[in-house]
Scaffold this motif. Structure first.
Motif, PDB file in Angstrom:
ATOM      1  N   ASP A 350       0.862  -1.177   0.000  1.00  0.00           N
ATOM      2  CA  ASP A 350       0.000   0.000   0.000  1.00  0.00           C
ATOM      3  C   ASP A 350       0.900   1.229   0.000  1.00  0.00           C
ATOM      4  O   ASP A 350       1.269   1.751   1.051  1.00  0.00           O
ATOM      5  CB  ASP A 350      -0.893  -0.023   1.248  1.00  0.00           C
ATOM      6  N   ASP A 352       0.518   4.374  -0.745  1.00  0.00           N
ATOM      7  CA  ASP A 352       0.120   5.715  -0.295  1.00  0.00           C
ATOM      8  C   ASP A 352       0.268   5.859   1.218  1.00  0.00           C
ATOM      9  O   ASP A 352       0.249   6.973   1.746  1.00  0.00           O
ATOM     10  CB  ASP A 352      -1.306   6.044  -0.740  1.00  0.00           C
ATOM     11  N   LEU A 359      -4.747   3.559  -3.238  1.00  0.00           N
ATOM     12  CA  LEU A 359      -4.166   2.422  -3.956  1.00  0.00           C
ATOM     13  C   LEU A 359      -4.420   1.174  -3.108  1.00  0.00           C
ATOM     14  O   LEU A 359      -3.536   0.675  -2.424  1.00  0.00           O
ATOM     15  CB  LEU A 359      -2.668   2.641  -4.202  1.00  0.00           C
ATOM     16  N   ASN A 362      -2.009  -3.077  -5.060  1.00  0.00           N
ATOM     17  CA  ASN A 362      -0.790  -2.752  -5.796  1.00  0.00           C
ATOM     18  C   ASN A 362       0.045  -4.029  -5.827  1.00  0.00           C
ATOM     19  O   ASN A 362       1.032  -4.169  -5.112  1.00  0.00           O
ATOM     20  CB  ASN A 362      -0.042  -1.614  -5.101  1.00  0.00           C
ATOM     21  N   GLN A 404      -3.102  -2.532 -10.308  1.00  0.00           N
ATOM     22  CA  GLN A 404      -3.160  -1.321  -9.499  1.00  0.00           C
ATOM     23  C   GLN A 404      -4.597  -0.831  -9.520  1.00  0.00           C
ATOM     24  O   GLN A 404      -5.154  -0.589 -10.601  1.00  0.00           O
ATOM     25  CB  GLN A 404      -2.218  -0.236 -10.038  1.00  0.00           C
ATOM     26  N   ALA A 408      -7.365   6.343  -6.592  1.00  0.00           N
ATOM     27  CA  ALA A 408      -6.302   7.228  -7.122  1.00  0.00           C
ATOM     28  C   ALA A 408      -6.460   8.652  -6.607  1.00  0.00           C
ATOM     29  O   ALA A 408      -5.851   9.579  -7.142  1.00  0.00           O
ATOM     30  CB  ALA A 408      -6.277   7.208  -8.648  1.00  0.00           C
ATOM     31  N   PHE A 478      -6.603   2.877 -14.080  1.00  0.00           N
ATOM     32  CA  PHE A 478      -6.033   3.656 -12.990  1.00  0.00           C
ATOM     33  C   PHE A 478      -5.456   4.954 -13.546  1.00  0.00           C
ATOM     34  O   PHE A 478      -5.116   5.053 -14.738  1.00  0.00           O
ATOM     35  CB  PHE A 478      -4.933   2.857 -12.288  1.00  0.00           C
ATOM     36  N   THR A 590       0.878  11.276 -11.385  1.00  0.00           N
ATOM     37  CA  THR A 590       1.371   9.996 -10.889  1.00  0.00           C
ATOM     38  C   THR A 590       2.869   9.880 -11.156  1.00  0.00           C
ATOM     39  O   THR A 590       3.468  10.735 -11.796  1.00  0.00           O
ATOM     40  CB  THR A 590       0.636   8.831 -11.566  1.00  0.00           C
TER      41      THR A 590
END
Length: 778
Positions: A350, A352, A359, A362, A404, A408, A478, A590
């Motif tokens: 994870d 983030d 997210l 992932n 993913q 977002a 994503f 991103t």
């Protein structure tokens, strides 16, 4: 005089005149039986034949299994702390792990690109670096060969080889058992038994288990795991040797390793400053900073807390079979090495690091299978002309699926309905076939002077394909990603020459000089990934083959009394079409991984080494590795996040000129030192005290030379105190690592979903830890 030449000349003069420093050479395999203490002979197979390390015209460090154990080095990632010139970046999963030697290496967050450093286990080259990165157990020695080694050793070893040699069956019954306990409830267990099974048949069986709690806290009250970056690995290895006749042997081996741990977490190092272009997807929303603050997380170099809502997983299984057949034909030796291996890796993190579902998934799921066959013929070693000839075949297939998925952060910007998710699923494949014929010869012009020549003719064929879909339950791809219109693919078929020329001069029985020039090769690659799009139609981007050329000159010296060894190697290398991987700003705020050829890279420096026995009880060794690794030519390089035109980021698309800038993960100075004092505690018991130190100068963590990704210099101290008893059949050791509690990051990267912020990967070695170990042997 050019600055690089002044550095090499000065270093050479100081080393030879003062003999003051050197890489650790501790794999003492043979100990003289006279009363005068001497350094034992170190036997290596750096040139595919057994040789005294002091007579090998290659920059090589050999570290014996006993010496690894004495320093509590039991994992591949710790090797960099005892092998100068080596830097390891473990990344968030094994698929991303990368090793550099002399500043040269390639990150592997891409199945279509292989590393510049080859990993070999008992002579078998791993198709991907992650397939060989497991804990050290039942290891005879580790050899680090610096510089291009493709002439004799495996395939595509353009920066060097790390060769792990495990123990073989013994003629007599022996047994070993180690049990250790340390900080974070670390438990290390290892056992092995070896000996004869029947007339002409010997076998060895070993097993290990290493577990430890995580050192990163997840302070999210709803977190599925309260601690992450733990350790949980087990493995078993078996070998059976059949003496088929007086002139032939067959060694069969098999190994299995499994890993299942909550690992791969970064921590929040620096929050974005705020304002336009920063924060969530570059829209100025400080979502990551606010969520972290609400949980009491303070970004900074000392931060060891996260707030993730999704689990971290790192699961791997690897197994392999090998058959090594050797036979003497008169004075010639024939060797056949056959191997099949599989490696499976499943991971999720994870990134983030917050309770937000930015997210949620992932993940990566990789399966790799490889087959290799090598034949070698070795001539008699007592002739004026000696040589090794061989043929090599290698093939591998890799399948990888990635997902993913999450919001977002689009829901926080009003661009995604509540409860909706965006996500992309990638299905990718890669295959490679490599075959070669090779040879190296040495001709003794006189009793003192020998000429060296080697050649490898190889063919490398690579093919990659991928297809991207909207993931299950998602309403769109994503952020920053797109689905494919059919299968995307690319490939390359290349024939290349790898060669080596050199000379070696023996001043006397204890001193020799050598100089070599080597041309290496690393095959072309296919750039694949969730964020990678075709260059045209459905054709994926590719990178050209990486071609290094390296010059070396060195001296090997052993004192007449055998109590002092001093070595020095200077080197200069250039790499054409250096394959560079970077994490760069992508669309919609991103970050994406990309790989490209970076024009030219240049590396030069020296390794200097000394091992000494100043008294009957004291052993001293020290090492200096100086490496200056830069981009000689790299225009059109990616910019780092928020880089301005004044800072060199210009044009459309935006890029910078990195010519003359540093390569990542290449500290200029690495200094190792070790002092060990052995003494009689009682008439029956011996004891030792050992103190080790390593200094690493600052280094750039990212390719783009972002000043915020500089890893500061640091010094690590470790200490071991041990006593032997039961007629030298048992040793009890207490140890401490990072005694001064020096904090450092192994990697610093842009913080996902917080443009202008940064995350870091902090290893266990950045914590002060303690432990004890009991070793028994029979």
């Amino acid at each position: 005089m050019h600055s690089k030449h002044r550095i090499l000349f000065t270093a050479s003069a100081l080393t030879i005149a003062l003999a003051s420093f050197a890489p650790i050479v501790l794999a003492q395999e043979e100990t003289p039986e006279d009363d005068n203490r001497r350094l034992g002979t170190v036997t290596v197979t750096a040139q595919r034949v057994e040789q005294n390390i002091q007579q090998v015209p290659i920059s090589v460090t050999a570290i014996g299994g006993a010496d690894l154990a004495a320093r509590q080095i039991d994992g591949f990632d710790q090797l960099q702390y005892v092998a100068p010139g080596v830097t390891f970046n473990s990344g968030v999963n094994a698929r991303q792990s990368a090793t550099t030697i002399r500043g040269v290496g390639t990150g592997l967050f891409n199945i279509g690109i292989e590393g510049s450093v080859a990993i070999a286990v008992d002579g078998v080259i791993m198709g991907r670096e992650g397939a060989g990165i497991f804990d050290f157990a039942d290891v005879e020695r580790v050899e680090v060969l610096r510089g291009p080694q493709g002439t004799l050793f495996g395939k595509n070893a353009s920066a060097g080889v790390i060769s792990i040699v495990t123990k073989k069956p013994t003629e007599e019954l022996t047994a070993e058992m180690n049990l250790g306990y340390g900080s974070y409830d670390e438990v290390n267990a290892y056992g092995a038994i070896s000996g004869p099974l029947a007339d002409g048949i010997t076998a060895r069986l070993s097993a290990y288990s290493n577990t430890r709690d995580g050192y990163i806290k997840n302070v999210n009250p709803n977190a599925p795991q309260k601690r992450v970056n733990e350790r949980n690995e087990q493995g078993v290895r078996a070998k059976v040797n059949f003496a088929l006749s007086d002139s032939s042997d067959l060694l069969l081996s098999g190994d299995y390793v499994t890993r299942d741990q909550a690992a791969g977490a970064l921590t929040y190092r620096q929050a974005s400053a705020g304002g336009a272009g920063t924060g969530l997807l570059g829209y100025g929303v400080p979502a990551i900073r606010n969520q972290s603050a609400a949980l009491g997380i303070v970004p900074g170099p000392d931060n060891l807390s996260i707030g993730s809502e999704s689990p971290f997983t790192s699961k791997m299984d690897a197994w392999g079979l090998a058959a090594e057949y050797s036979r003497s034909f008169g004075e010639f030796e024939f060797v056949s090495l056959t191997s099949y291996r599989e490696w499976d890796s499943v991971d999720n993190n994870d990134s983030d690091l917050t309770p937000l579902p930015i997210l949620e998934i992932n993940s990566g799921d990789l399966s790799q299978a490889q087959f290799s066959q090598e034949f070698r013929i070795v001539s008699p070693r007592d002739r004026a002309f000696t040589y090794t000839l061989g043929a090599y075949y290698f093939t591998q297939e890799i399948d990888q699926n990635n997902i993913q998925a999450g919001t977002a952060g689009l829901n926080l910007l009003g661009a995604l309905p509540p409860g909706a998710r965006v996500g992309t699923r990638l299905e990718s494949e890669f295959s490679e076939t490599n075959y070669a014929v090779f040879g190296q010869g040495e001709y003794a012009v006189t009793e003192k002077l020998s000429l060296i020549g080697g050649l490898r003719i190889l063919n490398s064929e690579v093919e990659g394909s991928q297809e991207k879909f909207i993931s299950d339950g998602a309403v769109a791809p994503f952020a920053g990603q797109a689905v494919s219109n059919g299968v995307q693919s690319a490939g390359d078929d290349d024939t290349a020459l790898v060669w080596r020329l050199g000379a070696q001069y023996f001043v006397d029985d204890n001193t020799n000089l050598f100089t070599t020039v080597t041309r290496g090769y690393k095959s072309a690659g296919v750039v694949q990934g969730l964020t990678i799009n075709p260059v045209s139609g459905n054709t994926l981007p590719t990178v050209e083959a990486e071609i290094p050329t390296q010059f070396e000159a060195g001296i090997r010296r052993t004192s007449q009394d055998g109590r002092l060894v001093t070595n020095f190697t200077g080197f200069f290398g250039q790499i054409e079409d250096f394959q560079a991987q970077t994490l760069v700003p992508g669309p919609s705020g991103t970050s994406i991984f990309n790989v490209s050829n970076a024009g030219k890279a240049e590396t030069y420096g020296f390794e200097s080494e000394i091992t000494a026995l100043p008294t009957e009880n004291l052993t001293l060794s020290a090492a200096i590795a100086y490496t200056r690794a830069t981009f000689d030519e790299f225009t059109g390089a990616p910019c780092y996040q928020l880089q301005t035109a004044a800072q060199g980021c210009t044009g459309t698309p935006r890029s910078q000129d990195l010519s003359g800038k540093r390569l990542p993960n290449s500290p200029e100075w690495v200094i190792n030192a070790l002092a060990r004092y052995d003494f009689d505690l009682t008439a029956q018991n011996k004891a030792f005290v050992q103190l080790g130190a390593q200094y690493r100068s600052d280094t750039m963590s990212g390719l783009a030379n972002d000043p915020n990704t500089v890893i500061d210099a640091y010094t690590l101290l470790d200490m071991q105190v041990g006593v032997t008893f039961w007629d030298d059949r048992a040793t009890f050791t207490v140890f401490g690592r990072n005694l001064t509690d020096e904090n450092f990051a192994e990697a610093i990267v842009a913080m996902p979903f917080d443009t202008g912020g940064y995350a870091q990967f902090v290893t266990l070695e950045a914590q002060r830890t303690w432990g004890a170990k009991l070793a028994l042997r029979y």
